[in-house]
Write a protein that holds these residues in place. Sequence first.
Motif, PDB file in Angstrom:
ATOM      1  N   ILE A 199       0.826  -1.214   0.000  1.00 34.13           N
ATOM      2  CA  ILE A 199       0.000   0.000   0.000  1.00 34.13           C
ATOM      3  C   ILE A 199       0.859   1.262   0.000  1.00 34.13           C
ATOM      4  CG2 ILE A 199      -1.865  -1.199   1.220  1.00 34.13           C
ATOM      5  CD1 ILE A 199      -1.135   0.693   3.655  1.00 34.13           C
ATOM      6  N   THR A 200       2.141   1.119  -0.371  1.00 25.24           N
ATOM      7  CA  THR A 200       3.026   2.286  -0.370  1.00 25.24           C
ATOM      8  C   THR A 200       3.649   2.492  -1.736  1.00 25.24           C
ATOM      9  OG1 THR A 200       4.874   3.337   0.793  1.00 25.24           O
ATOM     10  CG2 THR A 200       5.021   0.967   0.449  1.00 25.24           C
ATOM     11  N   SER A 201       3.681   3.731  -2.188  1.00 21.05           N
ATOM     12  CA  SER A 201       4.073   4.020  -3.571  1.00 21.05           C
ATOM     13  C   SER A 201       5.533   3.757  -3.900  1.00 21.05           C
ATOM     14  CB  SER A 201       3.708   5.467  -3.923  1.00 21.05           C
ATOM     15  OG  SER A 201       4.373   6.378  -3.086  1.00 21.05           O
ATOM     16  N   SER A 257      -1.141   9.593  -6.446  1.00 30.68           N
ATOM     17  CA  SER A 257      -1.171   9.583  -4.984  1.00 30.68           C
ATOM     18  C   SER A 257      -1.211  10.997  -4.413  1.00 30.68           C
ATOM     19  CB  SER A 257       0.060   8.857  -4.430  1.00 30.68           C
ATOM     20  OG  SER A 257       0.079   7.507  -4.827  1.00 30.68           O
ATOM     21  N   ASP A 258      -0.500  11.928  -5.058  1.00 33.67           N
ATOM     22  CA  ASP A 258      -0.553  13.321  -4.617  1.00 33.67           C
ATOM     23  C   ASP A 258      -1.993  13.808  -4.542  1.00 33.67           C
ATOM     24  OD1 ASP A 258       2.184  13.496  -4.451  1.00 33.67           O
ATOM     25  OD2 ASP A 258       2.432  14.795  -6.205  1.00 33.67           O
ATOM     26  N   ALA A 310       8.218  18.993  -5.500  1.00 34.03           N
ATOM     27  CA  ALA A 310       8.683  18.607  -4.166  1.00 34.03           C
ATOM     28  C   ALA A 310       8.344  17.156  -3.857  1.00 34.03           C
ATOM     29  CB  ALA A 310       8.077  19.529  -3.108  1.00 34.03           C
ATOM     30  N   THR A 311       7.120  16.750  -4.146  1.00 36.26           N
ATOM     31  CA  THR A 311       6.732  15.364  -3.854  1.00 36.26           C
ATOM     32  C   THR A 311       7.477  14.387  -4.760  1.00 36.26           C
ATOM     33  OG1 THR A 311       4.796  15.525  -5.335  1.00 36.26           O
ATOM     34  CG2 THR A 311       4.449  16.008  -2.991  1.00 36.26           C
ATOM     35  N   GLN A 312       7.749  14.782  -5.996  1.00 37.26           N
ATOM     36  CA  GLN A 312       8.492  13.911  -6.903  1.00 37.26           C
ATOM     37  C   GLN A 312       9.935  13.729  -6.432  1.00 37.26           C
ATOM     38  OE1 GLN A 312       7.077  12.236  -9.486  1.00 37.26           O
ATOM     39  NE2 GLN A 312       9.032  11.150  -9.639  1.00 37.26           N
ATOM     40  N   ARG A 313      10.558  14.811  -5.946  1.00 40.20           N
ATOM     41  CA  ARG A 313      11.920  14.709  -5.417  1.00 40.20           C
ATOM     42  C   ARG A 313      11.978  13.743  -4.246  1.00 40.20           C
ATOM     43  NH1 ARG A 313      12.128  20.337  -6.059  1.00 40.20           N
ATOM     44  NH2 ARG A 313      11.694  20.633  -3.824  1.00 40.20           N
ATOM     45  N   LYS A 314      11.018  13.862  -3.345  1.00 35.94           N
ATOM     46  CA  LYS A 314      10.986  12.964  -2.186  1.00 35.94           C
ATOM     47  C   LYS A 314      10.777  11.525  -2.626  1.00 35.94           C
ATOM     48  CE  LYS A 314      10.721  11.966   2.248  1.00 35.94           C
ATOM     49  NZ  LYS A 314      10.414  10.530   2.218  1.00 35.94           N
ATOM     50  N   HIS A 315       9.920  11.308  -3.606  1.00 38.19           N
ATOM     51  CA  HIS A 315       9.641   9.968  -4.126  1.00 38.19           C
ATOM     52  C   HIS A 315      10.903   9.345  -4.714  1.00 38.19           C
ATOM     53  CE1 HIS A 315       7.381   6.695  -5.895  1.00 38.19           C
ATOM     54  NE2 HIS A 315       7.780   7.026  -7.101  1.00 38.19           N
TER      55      HIS A 315
END
Length: 297
Positions: free
Chosen positions: A95-97, A166-167, A255-260
Amino acid sequence: MKVAFIGTGSMGSLLIEAFLRSGALYPHNLHVSNRSKSKAEMLALRHPGLHVAASNAEAALGSDIVFICVKPHHFPEVIAEIRSVLLETQLLISITSPVLISVLEEQVPAKIAKIIPSITHSVHSGASLCIYGERVQPEDRLLLEQLMSSISRPTPIKESETRIASDISSCGPAFVSFIVQQWAKAAAQMTGISMPEALGLSAEMLLGTGRLLTEGGLTPEQLQRRVAVPGGVTAEGLAILEERLEGVFLSLIEATQRKHEADLAKLAALFDAVKPAANSSVSPDHGDLESDRPEML
Protein backbone atom coordinates in the motif's frame (compact mmCIF):
# COMPACT_ATOMS: atom_id res chain seq x y z
CA MET A 1 -11.30 -16.18 2.49
CA LYS A 2 -8.33 -15.51 4.76
CA VAL A 3 -6.93 -11.98 4.57
CA ALA A 4 -3.74 -10.96 6.37
CA PHE A 5 -2.73 -7.47 7.44
CA ILE A 6 0.92 -7.02 8.34
CA GLY A 7 1.00 -3.68 10.12
CA THR A 8 -1.95 -2.27 12.07
CA GLY A 9 -0.81 1.32 12.32
CA SER A 10 -2.70 4.30 10.97
CA MET A 11 -3.54 3.04 7.47
CA GLY A 12 -3.60 -0.67 8.28
CA SER A 13 -6.15 -0.22 11.06
CA LEU A 14 -8.13 2.25 8.92
CA LEU A 15 -8.50 -0.34 6.14
CA ILE A 16 -9.39 -3.12 8.57
CA GLU A 17 -12.06 -1.00 10.26
CA ALA A 18 -13.47 0.18 6.91
CA PHE A 19 -13.71 -3.35 5.50
CA LEU A 20 -15.41 -4.60 8.65
CA ARG A 21 -17.93 -1.73 8.72
CA SER A 22 -18.74 -2.28 5.05
CA GLY A 23 -19.45 -5.97 5.61
CA ALA A 24 -16.97 -6.95 2.89
CA LEU A 25 -14.91 -8.82 5.49
CA TYR A 26 -15.72 -10.34 8.88
CA PRO A 27 -13.41 -10.60 11.89
CA HIS A 28 -12.90 -14.32 11.39
CA ASN A 29 -11.50 -13.57 7.90
CA LEU A 30 -8.68 -11.47 9.32
CA HIS A 31 -5.25 -12.46 10.62
CA VAL A 32 -3.14 -9.50 11.71
CA SER A 33 0.38 -8.89 12.97
CA ASN A 34 2.12 -5.79 14.18
CA ARG A 35 5.49 -4.82 15.61
CA SER A 36 3.69 -3.55 18.70
CA LYS A 37 1.45 -6.53 19.40
CA SER A 38 -0.72 -4.52 21.79
CA LYS A 39 -2.09 -2.48 18.87
CA ALA A 40 -3.21 -5.64 17.10
CA GLU A 41 -4.69 -7.00 20.32
CA MET A 42 -6.75 -3.81 20.75
CA LEU A 43 -8.27 -4.42 17.32
CA ALA A 44 -9.13 -7.96 18.37
CA LEU A 45 -10.85 -6.65 21.51
CA ARG A 46 -13.00 -4.33 19.39
CA HIS A 47 -13.72 -7.07 16.87
CA PRO A 48 -14.09 -10.48 18.52
CA GLY A 49 -13.02 -13.26 16.18
CA LEU A 50 -10.16 -11.32 14.62
CA HIS A 51 -6.98 -13.39 14.96
CA VAL A 52 -3.73 -11.85 16.18
CA ALA A 53 -0.80 -13.77 14.72
CA ALA A 54 2.38 -14.43 16.67
CA SER A 55 4.52 -13.31 13.72
CA ASN A 56 4.32 -11.75 10.28
CA ALA A 57 5.07 -15.15 8.76
CA GLU A 58 2.20 -16.74 10.67
CA ALA A 59 -0.20 -14.06 9.45
CA ALA A 60 0.87 -14.56 5.83
CA LEU A 61 0.87 -18.36 5.92
CA GLY A 62 -2.14 -19.68 4.00
CA SER A 63 -3.73 -16.25 3.45
CA ASP A 64 -5.45 -15.61 0.13
CA ILE A 65 -4.54 -11.91 0.27
CA VAL A 66 -1.68 -10.36 2.26
CA PHE A 67 -1.74 -6.59 2.77
CA ILE A 68 1.60 -5.11 3.84
CA CYS A 69 0.83 -1.87 5.66
CA VAL A 70 4.22 -0.83 7.05
CA LYS A 71 6.47 2.14 6.33
CA PRO A 72 8.54 1.80 3.15
CA HIS A 73 11.88 1.30 4.92
CA HIS A 74 10.44 -1.65 6.86
CA PHE A 75 9.41 -3.53 3.69
CA PRO A 76 12.72 -5.35 3.08
CA GLU A 77 12.72 -6.85 6.59
CA VAL A 78 9.08 -7.91 6.35
CA ILE A 79 9.64 -9.50 2.94
CA ALA A 80 12.69 -11.34 4.27
CA GLU A 81 10.56 -12.80 7.05
CA ILE A 82 7.53 -13.91 5.02
CA ARG A 83 9.30 -14.95 1.80
CA SER A 84 9.59 -18.61 2.77
CA VAL A 85 5.86 -19.06 3.50
CA LEU A 86 4.43 -17.39 0.39
CA LEU A 87 2.91 -19.38 -2.49
CA GLU A 88 2.45 -18.57 -6.17
CA THR A 89 -1.33 -18.58 -5.65
CA GLN A 90 -1.32 -15.83 -3.03
CA LEU A 91 -1.87 -12.12 -3.63
CA LEU A 92 0.63 -9.82 -1.95
CA ILE A 93 -0.50 -6.19 -1.74
CA SER A 94 1.75 -3.20 -1.08
CA ILE A 95 0.00 0.00 0.00
CA THR A 96 3.03 2.29 -0.37
CA SER A 97 4.07 4.02 -3.57
CA PRO A 98 7.92 3.78 -3.45
CA VAL A 99 7.95 -0.04 -3.27
CA LEU A 100 8.13 -1.14 -6.90
CA ILE A 101 6.21 -4.17 -8.11
CA SER A 102 9.21 -5.44 -10.09
CA VAL A 103 11.33 -5.43 -6.92
CA LEU A 104 8.74 -7.46 -5.00
CA GLU A 105 8.41 -9.91 -7.89
CA GLU A 106 12.15 -10.56 -7.64
CA GLN A 107 11.81 -11.27 -3.93
CA VAL A 108 8.78 -13.56 -3.62
CA PRO A 109 6.79 -16.08 -5.70
CA ALA A 110 3.39 -14.51 -4.95
CA LYS A 111 1.28 -12.41 -7.30
CA ILE A 112 2.01 -8.74 -6.63
CA ALA A 113 -0.28 -5.74 -6.71
CA LYS A 114 -0.05 -2.25 -5.32
CA ILE A 115 -3.12 -0.51 -3.91
CA ILE A 116 -2.69 3.07 -2.70
CA PRO A 117 -5.51 3.89 -0.28
CA SER A 118 -6.75 7.18 1.11
CA ILE A 119 -7.95 8.36 4.50
CA THR A 120 -11.28 9.01 2.75
CA HIS A 121 -11.90 5.25 2.76
CA SER A 122 -12.77 5.57 6.45
CA VAL A 123 -16.05 7.11 5.26
CA HIS A 124 -16.29 4.71 2.29
CA SER A 125 -15.32 7.36 -0.23
CA GLY A 126 -12.45 8.41 -2.48
CA ALA A 127 -10.41 6.57 -5.10
CA SER A 128 -8.13 3.61 -4.37
CA LEU A 129 -5.29 3.37 -6.87
CA CYS A 130 -4.78 -0.14 -8.26
CA ILE A 131 -1.57 -1.27 -9.98
CA TYR A 132 -0.97 -4.87 -11.00
CA GLY A 133 2.11 -7.01 -11.57
CA GLU A 134 2.59 -9.41 -14.47
CA ARG A 135 1.52 -12.47 -12.45
CA VAL A 136 -1.88 -11.04 -11.53
CA GLN A 137 -4.70 -12.70 -13.48
CA PRO A 138 -8.06 -11.14 -14.50
CA GLU A 139 -9.84 -13.05 -11.73
CA ASP A 140 -7.37 -11.65 -9.21
CA ARG A 141 -8.07 -8.11 -10.39
CA LEU A 142 -11.78 -8.74 -10.11
CA LEU A 143 -11.42 -10.06 -6.56
CA LEU A 144 -9.32 -7.09 -5.42
CA GLU A 145 -11.47 -4.46 -7.09
CA GLN A 146 -14.65 -5.99 -5.67
CA LEU A 147 -13.08 -5.83 -2.23
CA MET A 148 -11.88 -2.24 -2.64
CA SER A 149 -15.22 -1.15 -4.12
CA SER A 150 -16.82 -1.79 -0.73
CA ILE A 151 -14.94 1.21 0.70
CA SER A 152 -13.79 3.25 -2.32
CA ARG A 153 -13.79 3.67 -6.09
CA PRO A 154 -11.06 1.33 -7.43
CA THR A 155 -9.08 3.13 -10.14
CA PRO A 156 -6.51 1.14 -12.18
CA ILE A 157 -3.44 3.19 -13.14
CA LYS A 158 0.06 2.62 -14.51
CA GLU A 159 2.84 2.31 -11.95
CA SER A 160 4.60 5.27 -13.57
CA GLU A 161 1.57 7.39 -12.59
CA THR A 162 1.59 6.30 -8.94
CA ARG A 163 3.29 9.36 -7.46
CA ILE A 164 1.17 12.03 -9.13
CA ALA A 165 -2.04 10.06 -8.67
CA SER A 166 -1.17 9.58 -4.98
CA ASP A 167 -0.55 13.32 -4.62
CA ILE A 168 -4.16 13.88 -5.61
CA SER A 169 -6.04 10.93 -4.10
CA SER A 170 -4.00 10.13 -1.00
CA CYS A 171 -2.09 13.33 -0.10
CA GLY A 172 -4.88 15.52 -1.47
CA PRO A 173 -7.09 15.45 1.65
CA ALA A 174 -4.21 16.94 3.67
CA PHE A 175 -3.48 19.57 1.02
CA VAL A 176 -7.12 20.59 0.60
CA SER A 177 -7.80 20.62 4.36
CA PHE A 178 -4.79 22.92 4.82
CA ILE A 179 -6.28 25.36 2.28
CA VAL A 180 -9.65 25.18 4.05
CA GLN A 181 -7.96 25.77 7.42
CA GLN A 182 -6.12 28.87 6.16
CA TRP A 183 -9.30 30.21 4.54
CA ALA A 184 -11.33 29.73 7.73
CA LYS A 185 -8.58 31.32 9.83
CA ALA A 186 -8.51 34.40 7.59
CA ALA A 187 -12.29 34.62 7.69
CA ALA A 188 -12.31 34.51 11.49
CA GLN A 189 -9.56 37.13 11.76
CA MET A 190 -11.19 39.59 9.36
CA THR A 191 -14.89 39.13 10.17
CA GLY A 192 -17.15 38.13 13.03
CA ILE A 193 -17.50 34.49 11.99
CA SER A 194 -16.02 31.87 14.31
CA MET A 195 -13.51 29.23 13.20
CA PRO A 196 -15.95 26.35 13.89
CA GLU A 197 -18.64 28.10 11.81
CA ALA A 198 -16.24 28.77 8.95
CA LEU A 199 -14.87 25.21 9.01
CA GLY A 200 -18.38 23.74 9.09
CA LEU A 201 -19.45 25.78 6.08
CA SER A 202 -16.24 24.84 4.26
CA ALA A 203 -16.74 21.13 4.90
CA GLU A 204 -20.29 21.20 3.55
CA MET A 205 -19.10 23.21 0.55
CA LEU A 206 -16.37 20.62 -0.21
CA LEU A 207 -18.83 17.77 0.04
CA GLY A 208 -21.27 19.44 -2.33
CA THR A 209 -18.56 20.53 -4.77
CA GLY A 210 -17.23 16.97 -4.96
CA ARG A 211 -20.70 15.68 -5.79
CA LEU A 212 -21.17 18.33 -8.48
CA LEU A 213 -17.86 17.27 -10.10
CA THR A 214 -18.80 13.57 -9.96
CA GLU A 215 -22.53 12.91 -9.79
CA GLY A 216 -23.43 16.31 -11.23
CA GLY A 217 -21.21 15.81 -14.26
CA LEU A 218 -19.78 19.34 -14.19
CA THR A 219 -16.19 20.13 -15.15
CA PRO A 220 -14.24 22.62 -12.99
CA GLU A 221 -14.55 25.22 -15.77
CA GLN A 222 -18.32 24.72 -16.04
CA LEU A 223 -18.73 24.98 -12.29
CA GLN A 224 -16.75 28.23 -12.17
CA ARG A 225 -18.84 29.72 -14.99
CA ARG A 226 -22.06 28.72 -13.23
CA VAL A 227 -21.03 30.46 -9.99
CA ALA A 228 -18.97 33.42 -11.18
CA VAL A 229 -21.12 36.18 -12.68
CA PRO A 230 -18.95 38.57 -14.76
CA GLY A 231 -18.01 41.52 -12.58
CA GLY A 232 -19.38 39.84 -9.48
CA VAL A 233 -17.88 38.87 -6.13
CA THR A 234 -16.86 35.34 -7.17
CA ALA A 235 -15.11 36.66 -10.28
CA GLU A 236 -13.09 39.04 -8.08
CA GLY A 237 -12.06 36.17 -5.83
CA LEU A 238 -11.10 33.94 -8.76
CA ALA A 239 -8.88 36.69 -10.14
CA ILE A 240 -6.95 36.79 -6.84
CA LEU A 241 -6.54 32.99 -6.82
CA GLU A 242 -5.36 32.94 -10.43
CA GLU A 243 -2.76 35.60 -9.67
CA ARG A 244 -1.48 34.29 -6.33
CA LEU A 245 -1.55 30.52 -7.02
CA GLU A 246 0.36 30.61 -10.29
CA GLY A 247 3.17 28.06 -10.01
CA VAL A 248 2.19 26.81 -6.54
CA PHE A 249 1.01 23.40 -7.68
CA LEU A 250 3.96 22.94 -10.02
CA SER A 251 6.22 23.49 -7.01
CA LEU A 252 4.16 21.07 -4.93
CA ILE A 253 4.48 18.34 -7.57
CA GLU A 254 8.22 18.97 -7.94
CA ALA A 255 8.68 18.61 -4.17
CA THR A 256 6.73 15.36 -3.85
CA GLN A 257 8.49 13.91 -6.90
CA ARG A 258 11.92 14.71 -5.42
CA LYS A 259 10.99 12.96 -2.19
CA HIS A 260 9.64 9.97 -4.13
CA GLU A 261 12.85 9.59 -6.12
CA ALA A 262 14.93 9.78 -2.94
CA ASP A 263 12.77 7.09 -1.33
CA LEU A 264 13.17 4.85 -4.40
CA ALA A 265 16.96 5.08 -4.16
CA LYS A 266 17.00 4.28 -0.43
CA LEU A 267 14.67 1.32 -0.86
CA ALA A 268 16.71 -0.11 -3.72
CA ALA A 269 19.73 -0.28 -1.42
CA LEU A 270 17.72 -1.84 1.41
CA PHE A 271 16.21 -4.51 -0.85
CA ASP A 272 19.64 -5.35 -2.30
CA ALA A 273 20.75 -6.20 1.23
CA VAL A 274 17.99 -8.83 1.66
CA LYS A 275 17.81 -10.14 -1.93
CA PRO A 276 17.59 -13.95 -2.15
CA ALA A 277 20.91 -15.59 -3.04
CA ALA A 278 21.40 -16.32 -6.74
CA ASN A 279 21.45 -20.07 -6.13
CA SER A 280 18.40 -20.04 -3.87
CA SER A 281 14.75 -20.33 -4.82
CA VAL A 282 11.84 -18.15 -3.74
CA SER A 283 9.65 -21.22 -3.52
CA PRO A 284 8.03 -21.55 -0.08
CA ASP A 285 9.41 -23.54 2.81
CA HIS A 286 6.81 -24.08 5.51
CA GLY A 287 9.30 -25.13 8.15
CA ASP A 288 9.54 -23.92 11.72
CA LEU A 289 8.12 -20.39 11.78
CA GLU A 290 9.61 -19.71 15.20
CA SER A 291 13.27 -20.18 14.26
CA ASP A 292 15.50 -17.25 13.31
CA ARG A 293 12.52 -14.95 13.03
CA PRO A 294 13.27 -11.23 12.63
CA GLU A 295 11.40 -8.77 14.80
CA MET A 296 7.83 -8.14 13.66
CA LEU A 297 7.19 -4.79 11.99
